[in-house]
Design an enzyme around this catalytic site. Structure first.
Site, PDB file in Angstrom:
ATOM      1  N   CYS A  33      -0.988  -1.397  -8.818  1.00  0.00           N
ATOM      2  CA  CYS A  33      -0.552  -1.029  -7.388  1.00  0.00           C
ATOM      3  C   CYS A  33      -0.395  -2.022  -6.430  1.00  0.00           C
ATOM      4  O   CYS A  33      -0.766  -2.157  -5.330  1.00  0.00           O
ATOM      5  CB  CYS A  33      -1.195   0.036  -6.714  1.00  0.00           C
ATOM      6  SG  CYS A  33      -1.249   1.639  -7.688  1.00  0.00           S
ATOM      7  N   ALA A  34      -0.277  -3.498  -7.103  1.00  0.00           N
ATOM      8  CA  ALA A  34      -0.087  -4.497  -6.297  1.00  0.00           C
ATOM      9  C   ALA A  34       1.163  -5.235  -7.002  1.00  0.00           C
ATOM     10  O   ALA A  34       0.898  -6.762  -7.295  1.00  0.00           O
ATOM     11  CB  ALA A  34      -1.490  -5.188  -6.393  1.00  0.00           C
TER      12      ALA A  34
END
Length: 432
Positions: free
Chosen positions: A377-378
């Site tokens: 999630c980056a």
């Protein structure tokens, strides 16, 4: 000001000295879990996925179990069980406030998690607020903002401070700087005190994503002069669905109620009078009482243990893990600011000749080791670290450059878990 000075002035306060009343490191549930591996054997599970969700501490489970017999509604019930549950819920708020070193008048709003907390604050920003955020952030901190200036990954901590300084200086009107305290990809600590100083010099406020910091290090919001911090219980050994947003009351008191419903209002007639106290204003409906109790129990357990013992054991294990992986040909650890930069117990890496998913599946299916694979999630940050282009597939990518493997440790991690991972990766490499 040198880079070293900037970083040292910004570091999270070191672990407090152990006191005479410090307790042993508490145990986690599931420490004796056995999982099947290739060939049908059962082996003890090596959980190295703490950065995604940490297991439940035994004192947290005990606190929830103790609260269940008297569980009832909060705030509006006259019955004994309701009064007792309300007292426990509000005590949890005080415990969380103390755990992060908040100011006495700071609000503590219980949320679902860090993502929920940042979205809540996003809805409370004054009209016309511009948010400054680095592309190194987790999506929870990167995406919620209406008007955002995104900054490229800085090459060193001092450049992060300089870039924030220049960006904030160019903005008129209300402004908010958003930054992580510890990266969920590399574990590296960010210079949050220096960034808070820069933000305030330009009349801005700062929100710190502390999701990956508070399970590993002491945080003092007041000493660091932070305006807001957000974190999740499920990463803090309290997997019962609660998180928190802690910080200054004024924006929260004036912002649109996060949820509109019972508890958020003073009265409803032809018009609605909303609470101006941020805590009830943004906690409409029946809250996650057990989640709040669990979160507070985790805070109490870590505080009672004392940070010296926790940090010492983590640093011993993470040094062993990093050294072992570095000794394997074809393994590359991801880092923004170099091998010597301080970090918490997170290591992301790639293995030449394998996709991240292949490595993670082999570690699980053959060795009983749980890790994470993907972009965590980056996405912008991982693409930067790997040198890949936007649009590369995630997780089960077609080559070994699109995503990475992440091993993360915490309470319950052992030297045997670390050594098993190192030897498993070495074995995989030998098969190429």
């Amino acid at each position: 000001m040198s880079t070293l000075t900037i970083f040292n002035s910004a570091r999270t306060p070191e672990a407090a000295p152990a006191s005479a009343t410090s307790r042993p490191i508490p145990a986690v549930l599931g420490a004796d879990l056995e999982v099947p591996v290739k060939g049908g054997r059962l082996v003890g599970y090596a959980n190295l996925d703490y950065a995604a969700s940490a297991p439940c501490l035994e004192p947290v489970s005990a606190a929830v179990t103790a609260a269940l017999p008297a569980y009832s509604s909060v705030h509006r019930g006259a019955g004994y069980a309701s009064q007792l549950t309300t007292a426990r819920y509000e005590q949890a708020r005080h415990t969380v406030r103390a755990f992060v070193g908040a100011r006495p008048d700071d609000s503590v709003i219980f949320t679902r998690n860090t993502t929920d907390a940042t979205n809540l604050l996003a809805g409370c920003l004054p009209e016309g607020t511009t948010t400054v955020v680095f592309d190194t952030e987790h999506h929870a901190s990167l995406l919620p903002w209406r008007h955002a200036v995104r900054l490229a990954p800085p090459a060193f901590p001092g450049e992060a401070v300089r870039a924030a300084d220049e960006a904030l200086a160019a903005i008129e009107g209300p402004k908010l700087l958003v930054v992580t305290a510890a990266s969920n990809v590399t574990g590296e600590l960010w210079p949050i005190a220096a960034l808070a100083h820069i933000a305030h010099r330009h009349g801005a406020r700062i929100l710190v994503d502390a999701a990956q910091l508070v399970p590993h290090r002491r945080l003092n919001l007041t000493a660091l002069d932070l305006d807001y911090v957000a974190f999740s219980g499920h990463k803090l050994y309290a997997p019962f669905g609660a998180g928190a947003l802690v910080g200054r009351r004024d924006w929260l008191a004036e912002g649109e109620p996060y949820l509109k419903g019972g508890g958020a209002v003073r009265s409803v007639g032809e018009s609605v009078e909303w609470h101006d106290d941020p805590e009830p204003r943004h906690e409409a409906g029946t809250p996650n009482v057990l989640g709040a109790i669990a979160l507070a129990a985790a805070c109490d357990a870590l505080t009672a243990t004392g940070w010296t013992a926790l940090v010492r054991e983590e640093e011993r294990l993470i040094a062993r893990l990093r050294s072992g992986l570095a000794s394997i040909e074809g393994v590359r650890e991801l880092s923004l600011w170099g091998d010597d930069h301080p970090r918490v117990g997170i290591v992301s890496f790639t293995v030449a000749g394998y996709t991240a998913r292949e490595v993670a599946e082999a570690l699980s299916g053959e060795y009983g080791i749980g890790v994470r694979d993907g972009k965590f999630c980056a996405h912008p940050f991982v693409r930067h670290l790997l040198g890949t282009s936007e649009g590369a597939p995630d997780g089960d990518c077609a080559d070994d450059t699109g995503s990475a493997v992440r091993a993360s440790i915490g309470i319950g991690s052992t030297q045997e878990h670390v050594d098993r991972l190192i030897e498993a990766v070495r074995d995989l490499v030998s098969r190429r």
